[in-house]
Design an enzyme around this catalytic site. Sequence first.
Site, mmCIF file in Angstrom:
data_model
loop_
_atom_site.group_PDB
_atom_site.id
_atom_site.type_symbol
_atom_site.label_atom_id
_atom_site.label_comp_id
_atom_site.label_asym_id
_atom_site.label_seq_id
_atom_site.Cartn_x
_atom_site.Cartn_y
_atom_site.Cartn_z
ATOM 1 N N ARG A 25 -58.773 -3.356 -36.005
ATOM 2 C CA ARG A 25 -57.835 -3.162 -33.970
ATOM 3 C C ARG A 25 -59.078 -3.863 -33.082
ATOM 4 O O ARG A 25 -59.394 -3.062 -31.863
ATOM 5 C CB ARG A 25 -57.510 -1.603 -33.390
ATOM 6 C CG ARG A 25 -56.487 -1.745 -34.546
ATOM 7 C CD ARG A 25 -54.985 -2.339 -34.449
ATOM 8 N NE ARG A 25 -53.976 -1.339 -34.827
ATOM 9 C CZ ARG A 25 -53.566 -1.771 -36.019
ATOM 10 N NH1 ARG A 25 -54.292 -1.914 -36.994
ATOM 11 N NH2 ARG A 25 -52.513 -0.684 -36.889
ATOM 12 N N SER B 222 -48.609 3.080 -32.753
ATOM 13 C CA SER B 222 -49.874 3.690 -32.503
ATOM 14 C C SER B 222 -50.158 3.676 -31.401
ATOM 15 O O SER B 222 -50.559 2.809 -30.993
ATOM 16 C CB SER B 222 -50.671 3.159 -33.969
ATOM 17 O OG SER B 222 -49.877 2.669 -35.493
ATOM 18 N N GLU C 136 -54.987 3.203 -28.399
ATOM 19 C CA GLU C 136 -55.091 2.019 -29.406
ATOM 20 C C GLU C 136 -54.632 1.242 -27.813
ATOM 21 O O GLU C 136 -54.757 -0.253 -28.379
ATOM 22 C CB GLU C 136 -54.135 1.745 -30.361
ATOM 23 C CG GLU C 136 -54.430 0.624 -31.467
ATOM 24 C CD GLU C 136 -53.977 0.224 -31.592
ATOM 25 O OE1 GLU C 136 -53.313 -1.141 -32.259
ATOM 26 O OE2 GLU C 136 -52.450 1.425 -31.982
HETATM 27 N N1 EPU Z 1 -49.355 12.261 -41.527
HETATM 28 C C1 EPU Z 1 -48.932 13.085 -41.694
HETATM 29 N N2 EPU Z 1 -48.185 13.901 -40.932
HETATM 30 C C2 EPU Z 1 -46.886 12.869 -40.734
HETATM 31 C C3 EPU Z 1 -47.156 11.408 -40.799
HETATM 32 C C4 EPU Z 1 -48.136 11.180 -41.512
HETATM 33 O O1 EPU Z 1 -50.433 13.666 -41.912
HETATM 34 O O2 EPU Z 1 -45.938 13.211 -40.003
HETATM 35 C C5 EPU Z 1 -50.158 11.584 -42.350
HETATM 36 C C6 EPU Z 1 -49.751 10.815 -43.683
HETATM 37 O O3 EPU Z 1 -50.388 11.826 -44.569
HETATM 38 C C7 EPU Z 1 -50.030 9.153 -43.934
HETATM 39 C C8 EPU Z 1 -51.087 9.528 -42.983
HETATM 40 O O4 EPU Z 1 -50.932 10.476 -42.066
HETATM 41 O O5 EPU Z 1 -51.550 9.919 -45.422
HETATM 42 C C9 EPU Z 1 -51.699 7.730 -42.477
HETATM 43 O O6 EPU Z 1 -50.339 7.388 -42.028
HETATM 44 P P1 EPU Z 1 -49.759 5.999 -42.544
HETATM 45 O O7 EPU Z 1 -49.686 5.935 -43.803
HETATM 46 O O8 EPU Z 1 -48.526 6.027 -41.208
HETATM 47 O O9 EPU Z 1 -50.641 4.877 -41.648
HETATM 48 P P2 EPU Z 1 -51.341 5.296 -40.569
HETATM 49 O O10 EPU Z 1 -52.899 5.416 -40.378
HETATM 50 O O11 EPU Z 1 -51.247 6.827 -39.280
HETATM 51 C C10 EPU Z 1 -51.396 2.932 -39.463
HETATM 52 C C11 EPU Z 1 -51.481 1.729 -38.410
HETATM 53 C C12 EPU Z 1 -50.134 1.900 -38.526
HETATM 54 C C13 EPU Z 1 -49.517 1.037 -39.551
HETATM 55 C C14 EPU Z 1 -49.688 1.712 -40.986
HETATM 56 C C15 EPU Z 1 -49.986 1.640 -42.611
HETATM 57 C C16 EPU Z 1 -53.114 2.321 -36.580
HETATM 58 C C17 EPU Z 1 -53.685 2.640 -36.153
HETATM 59 N N3 EPU Z 1 -51.681 2.305 -37.297
HETATM 60 O O12 EPU Z 1 -51.717 4.105 -39.644
HETATM 61 O O13 EPU Z 1 -49.924 0.382 -37.710
HETATM 62 O O14 EPU Z 1 -48.387 0.314 -39.189
HETATM 63 O O15 EPU Z 1 -51.698 2.113 -40.924
HETATM 64 O O16 EPU Z 1 -50.644 0.029 -42.391
HETATM 65 O O17 EPU Z 1 -54.439 1.489 -37.249
HETATM 66 C C18 EPU Z 1 -49.503 -0.014 -35.222
HETATM 67 O O18 EPU Z 1 -50.430 0.133 -35.111
HETATM 68 O O19 EPU Z 1 -48.399 0.493 -34.223
HETATM 69 C C19 EPU Z 1 -49.481 0.306 -36.593
HETATM 70 C C20 EPU Z 1 -47.463 1.432 -36.806
#
Ligand code: EPU
Length: 358
Positions: free
Chosen positions: A172, A246, A354
Amino acid sequence: MMLRITHNADLTRLTTFGIHAECGCLVEYDSPDELRQVADEHHGLLSGEVFCLGGGSNVLFADGFYRGTVLHCAGDAIEELPPSDGQADSVVRLRVGAGVVLDNLVDYVAARRYWGLENLAAIPGRVGGAAVQNVGAYGADFSQCVELVRAFDIDRHRVVEYPAEECAYGYRQSYFKTPDSPRLAIFEVVLRLSREANPRLGYAGVREALGDTPQEEITPAMIAEAIRKVRSAKLPDPSEVGSAGSYFKNPVVPAAELPGIEDSWERFCDRHSVAHMPLQYHEGADGTAKLSAAWMIDKSGCKELSSGGAALWPTQPLVIVNRSGSAIAADVLALQRMVQDRVEEAFGVRLEPEVVRL
Ligand code: EPU
């Protein structure tokens, strides 16, 4: 479209949060020549504060009013370029206007079976914004396809080029977000894609969404479709609920700090009689660890927090939504701080937004 200058413009329709915002002046343009014209004939518009707005999917106008000039690139051409010298036949080069909607570009390249952007399906925003903030999802990020970024230098009134190596891309992050960058209006990006299959299916849920399709039959369009399914199960539909995706970044910390974070988390669990679970993070090759902000927000008990019309999205609490449809920026900022404070109390780590706040 041609050059359009609107004073005291309403920006609400140009952002995905759906939160009311206005600016001193909105300049909508297609080409750098039009920006040069603005620089020559309306110098005052570019000499003060300037902000380049892409799809408005990662921005919050904190006061509801931005007193400077907002530049919005509408250039939406996509053109296939000849191969450069010595380049493999499998390489595809595309010149893409900064105003192209990223998801339309994903469809365009997937329909031609070009590989590289398929994992970025359904990300709101435009190509110019993607080149600045290096959008990423499901094991891919935009920078992996960037050959070159072209921009209009707002102070020197000329077109400048940044090859990918000079863009300092990271998670990012890019050179364009640093204070070292001159004031630039990105108007096009040259992308490098491939005709050779390179499916990236490592992310949980993506392979499953493809069912039992054999690996060699998988196309970029199938992956884009699978990603759309995975995203829609977790993330709000931008046409129904306003958000900026995010809201927070996943914190990247030196791995040596993990034991201290774990200690803080254990003490928080004891104090609040919360069931303790081991920290969720990915260790990088460079001695850092990326913590899962969604997990930290969830486990520290933030999910129910809200402020005015703003709330956290239940299945992905990294996303702040305009739940009522009539949230104001102050609601979002108050909720931001509530989440930051709670997560810091639990883990000793302060989440960084972000979303760009102006
Ligand atoms: N999780 C929880 N509780 C919840 C939801 C999620 O504990 O209610 C945990 C899950 O266990 C999961 C972890 O959070 O393993 C990560 O969740 P996710 O896979 O959705 O990925 P993220 O790291 O939270 C990032 C990006 C997203 C992108 C996803 C998929 C950032 C800031 N965000 O989210 O990007 O879609 O990975 O690759 O890096 C965006 O930037 O707008 C965005 C949506």
